[in-house]
Write a protein that holds these residues in place. Structure first.
Motif, PDB file in Angstrom:
ATOM      1  N   VAL A 191       0.803  -1.205  -0.102  1.00 53.26           N
ATOM      2  CA  VAL A 191       0.132   0.013   0.015  1.00 53.26           C
ATOM      3  C   VAL A 191       0.949   1.081   0.056  1.00 53.26           C
ATOM      4  O   VAL A 191       2.113   1.181   0.290  1.00 53.26           O
ATOM      5  N   ILE A 192       0.168   2.093  -0.344  1.00 45.57           N
ATOM      6  CA  ILE A 192       0.822   3.760  -0.119  1.00 45.57           C
ATOM      7  C   ILE A 192      -0.076   4.535   0.705  1.00 45.57           C
ATOM      8  O   ILE A 192      -1.155   4.896   0.005  1.00 45.57           O
ATOM      9  N   PRO A 193       0.012   4.604   1.949  1.00 45.38           N
ATOM     10  CA  PRO A 193      -0.947   5.488   2.540  1.00 45.38           C
ATOM     11  C   PRO A 193      -0.209   6.968   2.604  1.00 45.38           C
ATOM     12  O   PRO A 193       0.805   7.231   2.782  1.00 45.38           O
ATOM     13  N   THR A 194      -1.450   7.803   2.786  1.00 46.97           N
ATOM     14  CA  THR A 194      -1.111   9.412   3.004  1.00 46.97           C
ATOM     15  C   THR A 194      -1.851   9.747   4.112  1.00 46.97           C
ATOM     16  O   THR A 194      -3.043   9.797   3.943  1.00 46.97           O
ATOM     17  N   PRO A 195      -1.177  10.447   5.122  1.00 40.83           N
ATOM     18  CA  PRO A 195       0.090  10.567   5.119  1.00 40.83           C
ATOM     19  C   PRO A 195       0.854   9.158   5.709  1.00 40.83           C
ATOM     20  O   PRO A 195       1.921   8.901   5.867  1.00 40.83           O
ATOM     21  N   ASN A 196      -0.143   8.662   6.557  1.00 41.40           N
ATOM     22  CA  ASN A 196       0.379   7.320   7.192  1.00 41.40           C
ATOM     23  C   ASN A 196      -0.727   6.041   7.335  1.00 41.40           C
ATOM     24  O   ASN A 196      -2.136   6.554   7.007  1.00 41.40           O
ATOM     25  N   LYS A 197      -0.542   5.235   8.029  1.00 38.24           N
ATOM     26  CA  LYS A 197      -1.856   4.166   8.400  1.00 38.24           C
ATOM     27  C   LYS A 197      -2.566   4.425   9.453  1.00 38.24           C
ATOM     28  O   LYS A 197      -3.306   3.614  10.023  1.00 38.24           O
ATOM     29  N   ASN A 198      -2.228   5.365  10.325  1.00 41.37           N
ATOM     30  CA  ASN A 198      -3.095   5.841  11.513  1.00 41.37           C
ATOM     31  C   ASN A 198      -4.629   5.965  11.302  1.00 41.37           C
ATOM     32  O   ASN A 198      -4.804   7.144  10.249  1.00 41.37           O
ATOM     33  N   PHE A 199      -5.488   5.554  11.752  1.00 41.63           N
ATOM     34  CA  PHE A 199      -6.947   5.597  11.637  1.00 41.63           C
ATOM     35  C   PHE A 199      -7.461   7.083  11.436  1.00 41.63           C
ATOM     36  O   PHE A 199      -8.125   7.490  10.789  1.00 41.63           O
ATOM     37  N   ALA A 200      -6.881   7.868  12.705  1.00 44.05           N
ATOM     38  CA  ALA A 200      -7.230   9.487  12.853  1.00 44.05           C
ATOM     39  C   ALA A 200      -6.619  10.275  11.461  1.00 44.05           C
ATOM     40  O   ALA A 200      -6.880  11.386  11.589  1.00 44.05           O
ATOM     41  N   GLN A 201      -5.433   9.825  11.115  1.00 41.04           N
ATOM     42  CA  GLN A 201      -4.704  10.568  10.273  1.00 41.04           C
ATOM     43  C   GLN A 201      -4.624  10.193   8.793  1.00 41.04           C
ATOM     44  O   GLN A 201      -4.616  11.159   7.885  1.00 41.04           O
ATOM     45  N   ILE A 202      -4.940   9.062   8.378  1.00 41.68           N
ATOM     46  CA  ILE A 202      -5.038   8.784   7.035  1.00 41.68           C
ATOM     47  C   ILE A 202      -6.087   9.635   6.249  1.00 41.68           C
ATOM     48  O   ILE A 202      -7.287   9.659   6.617  1.00 41.68           O
ATOM     49  N   ASN A 203      -5.567   9.833   5.113  1.00 46.32           N
ATOM     50  CA  ASN A 203      -6.470  10.564   4.071  1.00 46.32           C
ATOM     51  C   ASN A 203      -6.740   9.886   2.786  1.00 46.32           C
ATOM     52  O   ASN A 203      -7.885   9.703   2.342  1.00 46.32           O
ATOM     53  N   THR A 204      -5.707   9.144   2.538  1.00 44.80           N
ATOM     54  CA  THR A 204      -5.619   8.301   1.239  1.00 44.80           C
ATOM     55  C   THR A 204      -4.894   7.237   1.290  1.00 44.80           C
ATOM     56  O   THR A 204      -3.890   7.158   1.927  1.00 44.80           O
ATOM     57  N   ILE A 205      -5.367   6.070   0.867  1.00 46.67           N
ATOM     58  CA  ILE A 205      -4.558   4.623   0.565  1.00 46.67           C
ATOM     59  C   ILE A 205      -4.655   4.022  -0.614  1.00 46.67           C
ATOM     60  O   ILE A 205      -5.741   4.207  -1.344  1.00 46.67           O
ATOM     61  N   SER A 206      -3.670   3.848  -1.386  1.00 47.40           N
ATOM     62  CA  SER A 206      -3.628   2.971  -2.500  1.00 47.40           C
ATOM     63  C   SER A 206      -3.282   1.676  -2.349  1.00 47.40           C
ATOM     64  O   SER A 206      -2.186   1.539  -1.852  1.00 47.40           O
ATOM     65  N   PHE A 207      -3.887   0.850  -3.084  1.00 47.87           N
ATOM     66  CA  PHE A 207      -3.643  -0.769  -2.802  1.00 47.87           C
ATOM     67  C   PHE A 207      -2.843  -1.257  -4.187  1.00 47.87           C
ATOM     68  O   PHE A 207      -3.224  -0.707  -5.337  1.00 47.87           O
TER      69      PHE A 207
END
Length: 144
Positions: free
Chosen positions: A60-76
């Motif tokens: 994956v490419i998470p933006t900015p990270n994989k934190n539940f409260a901070q994630i905005n976008t995730i690319s699989f």
């Protein structure tokens, strides 16, 4: 007789809709179907979308990270992150399904670094932790 025809029509319609929703993406080449049918997933939890993806998500490419409260976008991705980066640099981009969530538009949080394996790998724990996030948008790029 008329009631029987109406009943059969309704049952056929329901079976068709349920069967279409079960597995939209049987192989990586079907990824565009998710984007075409994104209305079915927008406003629903990420876990609902993940149930329709049969190929194994490798990274994956998470933006900015994989934190539940901070994630905005995730690319699989369906290849390792290193393979994706190598192919991308050779103008041969692998299929990438990008999911956007309606939160953290300022991208506040520590940025995920690609050299940290834990940041780009996709695990069952990640699926459990992020499954309740509500899908805001879906788009697909690349080809396999």
């Amino acid at each position: 007789m008329r009631n029987l025809i109406k009943t059969l029509t309704i049952i056929s319609f329901l079976i068709f809709n349920i069967s279409c929703a079960q597995t939209i993406m049987r192989k990586v080449a079907d990824a565009k179907k998710l984007e075409i049918n994104k209305k079915e997933f927008i406003g629903k939890p990420l876990s609902y979308l993940l149930k329709t993806i049969n190929p194994r998500i490798v990274s994956v490419i998470p933006t900015p990270n994989k934190n539940f409260a901070q994630i905005n976008t995730i690319s699989f991705l369906f290849v390792s992150f290193n393979d994706y980066r190598r192919n991308f640099n050779n103008n041969n981009q692998n299929t990438k399904i990008t999911i956007r969530f309606n939160q953290n538009w300022d991208l506040i949080g520590e940025k995920c670094k690609s050299d940290i394996l834990k940041c780009t790998e996709w695990t069952k724990e990640d699926e459990k932790n992020l499954g309740d996030l509500v899908v805001y948008d879906i788009y697909v790029t690349g080809k396999d």
